[in-house]
Design an enzyme around this catalytic site. Structure first.
Site, mmCIF file in Angstrom:
data_model
loop_
_atom_site.group_PDB
_atom_site.id
_atom_site.type_symbol
_atom_site.label_atom_id
_atom_site.label_comp_id
_atom_site.label_asym_id
_atom_site.label_seq_id
_atom_site.Cartn_x
_atom_site.Cartn_y
_atom_site.Cartn_z
ATOM 1 N N GLU A 273 0.826 -1.212 0.000
ATOM 2 C CA GLU A 273 0.000 0.000 0.000
ATOM 3 C C GLU A 273 0.857 1.258 0.000
ATOM 4 O OE1 GLU A 273 -2.102 -0.450 3.692
ATOM 5 O OE2 GLU A 273 -3.383 -2.064 2.955
ATOM 6 N N PRO A 274 1.697 1.455 -1.007
ATOM 7 C CA PRO A 274 2.523 2.671 -0.993
ATOM 8 C C PRO A 274 1.699 3.917 -1.296
ATOM 9 C CG PRO A 274 2.822 1.519 -3.069
ATOM 10 C CD PRO A 274 1.894 0.663 -2.231
ATOM 11 N N GLY A 275 1.979 4.983 -0.605
ATOM 12 C CA GLY A 275 1.333 6.264 -0.864
ATOM 13 C C GLY A 275 2.398 7.276 -1.239
ATOM 14 N N ARG A 276 3.036 7.806 -0.203
ATOM 15 C CA ARG A 276 4.042 8.849 -0.377
ATOM 16 C C ARG A 276 5.068 8.519 -1.464
ATOM 17 N NH1 ARG A 276 5.538 12.161 3.830
ATOM 18 N NH2 ARG A 276 4.568 10.676 5.241
ATOM 19 N N ARG A 312 2.640 20.394 6.122
ATOM 20 C CA ARG A 312 3.638 19.456 6.629
ATOM 21 C C ARG A 312 4.756 20.114 7.442
ATOM 22 N NH1 ARG A 312 6.552 16.450 4.305
ATOM 23 N NH2 ARG A 312 6.219 14.653 5.625
ATOM 24 N N CYS A 344 -2.103 34.464 10.191
ATOM 25 C CA CYS A 344 -1.814 35.007 11.517
ATOM 26 C C CYS A 344 -1.532 33.900 12.515
ATOM 27 C CB CYS A 344 -2.999 35.832 11.996
ATOM 28 S SG CYS A 344 -3.525 36.993 10.767
ATOM 29 N N GLU A 345 -0.453 33.167 12.305
ATOM 30 C CA GLU A 345 -0.018 32.106 13.214
ATOM 31 C C GLU A 345 1.492 32.020 13.089
ATOM 32 O OE1 GLU A 345 -1.927 29.117 14.501
ATOM 33 O OE2 GLU A 345 -3.876 29.494 13.582
ATOM 34 N N TYR A 373 0.580 14.252 0.646
ATOM 35 C CA TYR A 373 0.144 14.916 1.884
ATOM 36 C C TYR A 373 0.301 16.436 1.782
ATOM 37 C CZ TYR A 373 0.390 10.057 3.210
ATOM 38 O OH TYR A 373 0.231 8.692 3.223
#
Ligand SMILES: *Cc1c(COP(=O)(O)O)cnc(C)c1O
Length: 419
Positions: A273-276, A312, A344-345, A373
């Site tokens: 199940e590879p994603g990245r 991220r 504003c963070e 992601y």
């Protein structure tokens, strides 16, 4: 970063000048290279050629329909975690039998939808889920193929927020309880336990934790056979890392070899199940410099992209390389800057104390390794519109998710007439 290279002084995605995309589509914008994704999928396909195996793309990494369609056409299955993802996968043409449904919290409604769609495998993560799925399937007169996701208690040595296979994580079933859960599942006539699954974490850059986890899974498969529960699927999850900081993660071929060896030892079909690994390096996030602010202690490069677009760095302290779309002049000196967005963070940053060659207002930066992601985690915080997504192939590009209009943004809300 070979999907994105400088040609004639400008960074290109395959044959397309990224400055052209920034100008025509506007910034901020995500750009994906289709041949990059294809090449990475083929690494898996080649390593697994001639074996009884299936690559199920973990689509939470990037669920754009165009990306899904590309991978579907290459022969991939899909690893999904919600009804919405199953619907996206079906819309992209994935064969339902090649859809795996994972996730620690599935509702009865989602289970019923997945059963009616005829998906291939449910990866269940608790005894309660086993019972609920059994009930739902029985009521529908169906039999659900399940794999039980175990928690092999190995440390993948990755960021705490993406560690999933240690005791104390919410995922999977502890090894010492796994046998009981399988026996419970086997008693339900509406369930067919076929697999042992695990997924130990993400952005894993060392094969040792996999070796340890696979060995425990194989032992369990053998123990289950002795108990009369014939397991035919070994689902090893995803998690293989990419080189965000220039490090060399393990080769797909080496990873596939240990997974294939484990599946062979267990006498099972292999599911991955590879994603990245399939999409991260094939994406960049383009953002325009608005101002360069010289503080007394620091220089801030303020850009039009922000944490709502690419979370991220602030969520995982993730490092993303940042380069200028205009190739730096030979001998240009880099100096440390903070690359920050307009929100504003204080958490709204892409990089801190990062060496960057001189930039000014209007310059375009490419934040690389942003294909996984990235867009999927975006929000419209600060009433910012979601960044559009563009797919490149050769010399052509297409907007595969347009930037919403402000009407789209505001028009989703309803003001009650009693106000
Ligand atoms: C997130 C996830 C994956 C994919 O992880 P990557 O690190 O992107 O490869 C695979 N399987 C499951 C169950 C997941 O939750």
């Amino acid at each position: 970063m070979n999907d994105f290279v400088y040609k004639n002084g400008r960074l290109h995605a395959e044959g397309v000048d990224l400055a052209t995309i920034a100008e025509k589509v506007g910034t901020p914008v995500y750009v994906y290279s289709s041949s990059g994704i294809e090449r990475r999928y083929r690494e898996y396909a080649d390593a697994l050629a001639g074996t009884d195996s299936m690559v199920c793309y973990a689509m939470k990494a990037n669920d754009n329909q165009a990306v899904l369609s590309l991978l579907q056409k290459l022969g991939a299955g899909a690893d999904t975690v919600s009804e919405g993802e199953i619907r996206r996968a079906l819309a992209a043409g994935f064969d339902p039998k090649k859809i795996v449904y994972s996730g620690v919290g599935k509702s009865a409604e989602e289970m019923a939808f997945a059963l009616s769609a005829g998906i291939g495998e449910f990866n269940v993560e608790s005894d309660h889920e086993v019972d609920l799925l059994a009930d739902v399937a029985r009521q529908m007169g169906k039999r659900a193929k399940i794999a039980v996701r175990i928690n092999p208690d190995v440390d993948p040595k990755t960021h705490a927020k993406i560690t999933t296979g240690r005791k104390g994580n919410k995922f999977g079933i502890d090894l010492d309880q796994a046998m009981d859960v399988f026996k419970r599942a086997a008693k339900h006539g509406s369930l067919e336990p076929v697999g042992v699954a695990s997924h130990i974490g993400s952005q894993i850059t060392n094969l040792e934790p996999y070796r340890a986890a696979f060995a425990r899974m194989v032992d369990l498969v053998k123990a289950l056979r002795v108990e009369g529960i014939p397991i035919s699927v070994l689902d090893v999850g995803g998690g293989l890392g990419v080189g965000y900081t220039g490090e060399e993660p393990p080769k797909v071929a080496d990873y596939a070899k240990i997974a294939l060896d484990a599946a062979k030892d267990a006498g099972c079909k292999l599911v991955l199940e590879p994603g990245r690994r399939l999409v991260a390096e094939s994406g960049v996030f383009l953002t325009k410099v608005l101002f360069v602010k010289e503080g007394s202690a620091k220089t801030f490069v303020i850009v039009d992209g922000a944490m709502n677009d690419l979370i991220r760095p602030t969520l995982y302290e993730a490092h993303h390389p940042i380069v200028t779309v205009a190739e730096p002049k030979p001998g240009a000196k880099a100096r440390p800057v903070d690359v920050v967005g307009p929100i504003c963070e204080s958490g709204d940053f892409f990089a801190k104390d990062r060496d960057l060659t001189p930039v000014g207002a209007g310059d375009i930066l490419a934040i690389t390794h942003a294909g996984a992601y990235g867009a999927v985690m975006a929000s419209s915080y600060n009433a910012r519109r979601l960044a559009p997504e563009v797919l490149v192939r050769g010399h052509q590009f297409a907007v595969v998710r347009p930037r919403p209009s402000f009407e789209d943004l505001i028009g989703r809300d309803r003001v009650p007439d009693w106000l």
